[in-house]
Structures are given as C-alpha cells and as structure tokens.
Design a protein around this motif. Sequence first.
Motif, PDB file in Angstrom:
ATOM      1  N   ILE A  38      65.836  21.650 -24.159  1.00 10.64           N
ATOM      2  CA  ILE A  38      65.374  20.096 -23.813  1.00 10.64           C
ATOM      3  C   ILE A  38      65.061  20.235 -22.812  1.00 10.64           C
ATOM      4  O   ILE A  38      63.932  19.546 -22.446  1.00 10.64           O
ATOM      5  CB  ILE A  38      66.369  19.027 -24.454  1.00 10.64           C
ATOM      6  N   GLY A  39      65.648  20.628 -21.751  1.00 10.18           N
ATOM      7  CA  GLY A  39      65.285  20.547 -20.206  1.00 10.18           C
ATOM      8  C   GLY A  39      64.028  21.237 -19.800  1.00 10.18           C
ATOM      9  O   GLY A  39      63.346  20.539 -18.969  1.00 10.18           O
ATOM     10  N   ARG A  40      63.785  22.241 -20.557  1.00  7.78           N
ATOM     11  CA  ARG A  40      62.518  22.978 -20.332  1.00  7.78           C
ATOM     12  C   ARG A  40      61.289  22.177 -20.760  1.00  7.78           C
ATOM     13  O   ARG A  40      60.495  21.852 -20.077  1.00  7.78           O
ATOM     14  CB  ARG A  40      62.566  24.332 -21.034  1.00  7.78           C
ATOM     15  N   TYR A  41      61.426  21.566 -21.825  1.00  7.80           N
ATOM     16  CA  TYR A  41      60.146  20.830 -22.460  1.00  7.80           C
ATOM     17  C   TYR A  41      60.212  19.410 -21.840  1.00  7.80           C
ATOM     18  O   TYR A  41      58.889  18.992 -21.540  1.00  7.80           O
ATOM     19  CB  TYR A  41      60.324  20.640 -24.051  1.00  7.80           C
ATOM     20  N   LEU A  42      61.301  18.847 -21.723  1.00  8.77           N
ATOM     21  CA  LEU A  42      61.184  17.571 -20.976  1.00  8.77           C
ATOM     22  C   LEU A  42      60.926  17.496 -19.566  1.00  8.77           C
ATOM     23  O   LEU A  42      60.274  16.820 -18.981  1.00  8.77           O
ATOM     24  CB  LEU A  42      62.676  16.806 -21.150  1.00  8.77           C
ATOM     25  N   GLY A  43      61.142  18.821 -18.825  1.00 12.61           N
ATOM     26  CA  GLY A  43      60.807  19.001 -17.482  1.00 12.61           C
ATOM     27  C   GLY A  43      59.584  18.788 -17.462  1.00 12.61           C
ATOM     28  O   GLY A  43      58.964  18.582 -16.454  1.00 12.61           O
ATOM     29  N   ARG A  44      58.713  19.742 -18.282  1.00 12.82           N
ATOM     30  CA  ARG A  44      57.434  19.790 -18.172  1.00 12.82           C
ATOM     31  C   ARG A  44      56.686  18.532 -18.487  1.00 12.82           C
ATOM     32  O   ARG A  44      55.753  18.124 -17.658  1.00 12.82           O
ATOM     33  CB  ARG A  44      56.846  20.852 -19.125  1.00 12.82           C
ATOM     34  N   PHE A  45      57.268  17.722 -19.381  1.00 12.83           N
ATOM     35  CA  PHE A  45      56.656  16.516 -19.543  1.00 12.83           C
ATOM     36  C   PHE A  45      56.866  15.691 -18.313  1.00 12.83           C
ATOM     37  O   PHE A  45      55.839  14.692 -17.901  1.00 12.83           O
ATOM     38  CB  PHE A  45      57.246  15.800 -20.716  1.00 12.83           C
ATOM     39  N   LEU A  46      58.018  15.610 -17.607  1.00 12.12           N
ATOM     40  CA  LEU A  46      58.269  14.587 -16.476  1.00 12.12           C
ATOM     41  C   LEU A  46      57.927  15.269 -15.063  1.00 12.12           C
ATOM     42  O   LEU A  46      57.680  14.724 -14.106  1.00 12.12           O
ATOM     43  CB  LEU A  46      59.872  14.271 -16.289  1.00 12.12           C
ATOM     44  N   GLY A  47      57.347  16.406 -15.171  1.00 12.64           N
ATOM     45  CA  GLY A  47      56.711  17.236 -13.840  1.00 12.64           C
ATOM     46  C   GLY A  47      58.091  17.599 -13.281  1.00 12.64           C
ATOM     47  O   GLY A  47      57.873  17.596 -11.695  1.00 12.64           O
ATOM     48  N   GLN A  48      59.296  17.772 -13.615  1.00 15.86           N
ATOM     49  CA  GLN A  48      60.437  18.231 -12.826  1.00 15.86           C
ATOM     50  C   GLN A  48      61.266  19.385 -13.681  1.00 15.86           C
ATOM     51  O   GLN A  48      60.991  19.529 -14.711  1.00 15.86           O
ATOM     52  CB  GLN A  48      61.337  17.132 -12.790  1.00 15.86           C
ATOM     53  N   ASN A  49      61.818  20.193 -12.930  1.00 21.41           N
ATOM     54  CA  ASN A  49      62.642  21.144 -13.344  1.00 21.41           C
ATOM     55  C   ASN A  49      64.157  20.776 -13.789  1.00 21.41           C
ATOM     56  O   ASN A  49      64.869  20.471 -12.833  1.00 21.41           O
ATOM     57  CB  ASN A  49      62.464  22.399 -12.423  1.00 21.41           C
TER      58      ASN A  49
END
Length: 184
Positions: A38-49
């Motif tokens: 989830i963090g990988r895909y949500l991070g891409r969406f939010l522009g954060q790691n």
Amino acid sequence: MQQLLHISRIIDAFNEWVGRLTDWLVLLMVLLGVWNVIGRYLGRFLGQNLTSNALIEAQWYLFDLIFLWGAAYALKHNEHVRVDVFYKNLSYKKRAIANLIGTLLFLIPFCLMVIYFSWDSILNSWKVLENSPDPGGLPRYPIKSMIIVSFGLLMLQGISEAIKNWAIFTGYTVSGEEADDSGL
C-alpha cells in the motif's frame, strides 16, 4: 526416566512458547507486507516515499524468524516432512525406535554441523557489524545469529523427542508411568 521426562517437558514447554510467538510474527509479517504494498502505491500517488528498504527487509527478517524458529515447533507437533511408505504401518514401539534412530543419527548431528559450519560466518558478521548493502537497510548480524539459535532449539527439541521415544520403547508412557504392551 522420570527426570529425563521432566527435562523433555521443559524443552517442550519452551519450544511451544517460541512456536506461539511465531504465530504472532506471521500476523506482523503480513501486516508489514500489506503496508509495504500500500505504501508503495499510495506513495507514488502522493509523491512521497511511504515505505523503505528497512521495512522491506524487516518483512524478510520476520519470514526468516518464522521459518527458523518454527522448525522446532513443527518437530514437537510431528508436522515435519516424513516419507510414510513404511512408517505408517509400524507399531507404536517400532515408530518410537525409528524416530529415536533418526533423531540420534540424522537430526542431532545435522544440527551440530549447521551450528559448527555457520559459527565463523556469524562471528565475522558480528565483528564487522555487518549491515545490509541496500541504503537504509537493517543490520545483518542479529538475523544471522538466529541460525545458531534456531538449530539449537531444533536440537533441543530433538533431544526431547528422543527422550519421549526412548520412554515409549522401554515401556513408559510420555507422562512417566509404566505402560503395558497392550496399548502400544
């Protein structure tokens, strides 16, 4: 025989506790894995790691612990792999002697060999405080130490199983009373 069976019960209780701990590690590993995805895909969406190499390696380390610590627990509960072609047709006493011979000739020597041959590698890992080659990764020396711990636990459980199988073969029940041959 009573004292040996008491030692066996102590080993069994300890490995049961370790096995129950690994149950919780499975849940933690799954939750960490879900977060990593989830963090990988949500991070891409939010522009954060939102995840890191440390979290990914923590998931691997938990899997290592589950596998390594679970071996003694599996042996205690007779859940290890066995070729049952002949074994399933043996009497209770003959199964006990087969288990005893297998433990003394194969399991315990194998555990001792793994501990012996991994010792220098683990010691060197501690000397240099080995870390992951990945940026932000975890130290490697603690998880490598679990090789010795896990094979020590497996060997102890093997000793416990050998005691119980000897007791069965010599006419004692695992609880320590003498058994008659009619129940074996």
